[in-house]
Design an enzyme around this catalytic site. Structure first.
Site, PDB file in Angstrom:
ATOM      1  N   ASP A   1       0.816  -1.207   0.000  1.00  0.00           N
ATOM      2  CA  ASP A   1       0.000   0.000   0.000  1.00  0.00           C
ATOM      3  C   ASP A   1       0.854   1.263   0.000  1.00  0.00           C
ATOM      4  O   ASP A   1       0.466   2.272  -0.602  1.00  0.00           O
ATOM      5  CB  ASP A   1      -0.946   0.004   1.200  1.00  0.00           C
ATOM      6  CG  ASP A   1      -2.171  -0.869   0.974  1.00  0.00           C
ATOM      7  OD1 ASP A   1      -2.673  -0.892  -0.162  1.00  0.00           O
ATOM      8  OD2 ASP A   1      -2.633  -1.519   1.921  1.00  0.00           O
TER       9      ASP A   1
ATOM     10  N   TYR B   1      -4.251   4.716   9.223  1.00  0.00           N
ATOM     11  CA  TYR B   1      -3.957   5.076  10.609  1.00  0.00           C
ATOM     12  C   TYR B   1      -5.230   5.436  11.375  1.00  0.00           C
ATOM     13  O   TYR B   1      -5.392   5.096  12.548  1.00  0.00           O
ATOM     14  CB  TYR B   1      -2.969   6.238  10.604  1.00  0.00           C
ATOM     15  CG  TYR B   1      -2.378   6.621  11.945  1.00  0.00           C
ATOM     16  CD1 TYR B   1      -2.535   5.831  13.075  1.00  0.00           C
ATOM     17  CD2 TYR B   1      -1.623   7.795  12.068  1.00  0.00           C
ATOM     18  CE1 TYR B   1      -1.976   6.191  14.286  1.00  0.00           C
ATOM     19  CE2 TYR B   1      -1.061   8.162  13.272  1.00  0.00           C
ATOM     20  CZ  TYR B   1      -1.249   7.365  14.384  1.00  0.00           C
ATOM     21  OH  TYR B   1      -0.696   7.739  15.582  1.00  0.00           O
TER      22      TYR B   1
ATOM     23  N   LEU C   1      -8.181   4.273  11.194  1.00  0.00           N
ATOM     24  CA  LEU C   1      -8.895   3.074  11.650  1.00  0.00           C
ATOM     25  C   LEU C   1      -8.263   2.536  12.928  1.00  0.00           C
ATOM     26  O   LEU C   1      -8.964   2.152  13.867  1.00  0.00           O
ATOM     27  CB  LEU C   1      -8.881   2.012  10.554  1.00  0.00           C
ATOM     28  CG  LEU C   1      -9.648   0.722  10.844  1.00  0.00           C
ATOM     29  CD1 LEU C   1     -11.146   0.988  10.903  1.00  0.00           C
ATOM     30  CD2 LEU C   1      -9.359  -0.330   9.784  1.00  0.00           C
TER      31      LEU C   1
ATOM     32  N   ASP D   1      -3.833  10.812   4.612  1.00  0.00           N
ATOM     33  CA  ASP D   1      -4.086  11.607   5.809  1.00  0.00           C
ATOM     34  C   ASP D   1      -2.973  12.604   6.096  1.00  0.00           C
ATOM     35  O   ASP D   1      -1.869  12.533   5.547  1.00  0.00           O
ATOM     36  CB  ASP D   1      -4.270  10.694   7.035  1.00  0.00           C
ATOM     37  CG  ASP D   1      -3.155   9.662   7.192  1.00  0.00           C
ATOM     38  OD1 ASP D   1      -1.978  10.009   6.970  1.00  0.00           O
ATOM     39  OD2 ASP D   1      -3.454   8.502   7.529  1.00  0.00           O
TER      40      ASP D   1
END
Length: 299
Positions: free
Chosen positions: A69, A184, A186, A142
């Site tokens: 990812d 992050y 989550l 993010d």
């Protein structure tokens, strides 16, 4: 079709996958290209065109990112600026952003026959203002405002369109896109958000409060975050980290503005799996296997 391949050659089987992708693309009548810095890592008989990364990116029709990812995220941010779609091939443990698994390379033909599903992903624009300059950043996952190496709580004021949302005492705050809601955020207790939505989620990290929870804003809202220092001698370190890659120190009187970017990313999906199917396969299935002491598929 010209395809720029962006691999993480440190991943196991990455070079093998690059070779297989390049040969498969050649058989399909497409041309694979790689940044010249990878030339020493790839066998000379592999049908790849090498060149300058920026030139190849501008001239390609799409990008194939090979890795986990993190690799897909990094590649997609480069590609989004020039509106190039990205196909991620998973070589990592989770591969939540991938549109193809390593054992599904026979589906690459769908890339040329326009059978791929193109998913638009919202991105964030982060504007960092100091007393002397203004700097802008892009995030696909993010932006995290957090403390430095010392174990100290930090104080942050959060506003939405100039109106106070709250003052937080916490280890930090995560501001995430729907794509980043499964990263992050989550882990910090935030919700999963369907990636097709345009929204901004703000999740406190270990807040010193019994009631602080994730707040979800519509995509047209603008957030401001202001770190609070107790005084001129306050030696607390506070950073903003963009997509886990760039860490920028924040000082007294600095302000962050976070809003939806005009730039969006496009992720290609060749295996037809939908968001909720991926959640079940990647998250719920893995958790069940671990709870039953079963071997977990890490492909």
């Amino acid at each position: 079709m010209n395809v720029l391949v962006m691999p993480n050659v440190d991943k196991k089987h990455a070079v093998e996958c690059v070779c297989a992708v390049a040969r498969r693309l050649r058989d399909l009548g497409a041309q694979a290209a790689l940044d010249s810095r990878y030339q020493q890592s790839i066998p000379p008989d592999v049908p790849v065109r090498y060149g300058d990364f920026e030139d190849l990116l501008r001239g390609c029709d799409c990008v194939i990112a090979i890795g986990g990812d993190g690799t897909i995220l990094h590649s997609t941010k480069h590609a989004a600026v020039l509106a190039k779609p990205v196909l991620g091939i998973n070589l990592g443990r989770l591969g939540f952003m991938a549109g193809l698994e390593y054992n599904e390379l026979d589906l690459l033909g769908r890339l040329l026959t326009r059978e791929a599903t193109a998913d638009r992903r919202m991105m964030l624009e982060i504007i960092h203002r100091t007393q002397t300059k203004t700097t802008c950043y892009l995030a696909l996952n993010d932006a995290v405002v957090s403390k430095g190496s010392l174990s100290r709580i930090i104080d942050l004021d959060v506003l939405c369109c100039g109106k106070t949302v709250g003052s937080y005492r916490a280890d930090g705050i995560i501001v995430s896109t729907p794509t980043g809601s499964t990263a992050y955020a989550l882990s910090a207790g935030g919700p999963m958000i369907e990636p097709s939505l345009d929204s901004i989620a703000m999740t406190p990290i270990c807040p010193h409060s019994l009631v602080a929870r994730t707040v979800i804003f519509s995509g047209d809202k603008t957030l401001q975050i202001r770190p609070r220092f107790d005084g001129p001698e306050d030696d607390r370190e506070i950073f903003i980290t963009i997509d886990g890659e760039q860490a920028i120190p924040l000082g007294p009187n600095d302000e962050l503005t976070i809003q939806k970017s005009q730039v969006s990313a496009t992720l290609l999906n060749l295996n037809g799996r939908e968001f909720y199917e991926i959640i079940n396969q990647k998250f719920l299935g893995r958790s069940y296997a671990i709870s039953q002491n079963q071997e977990v598929d890490r492909s």
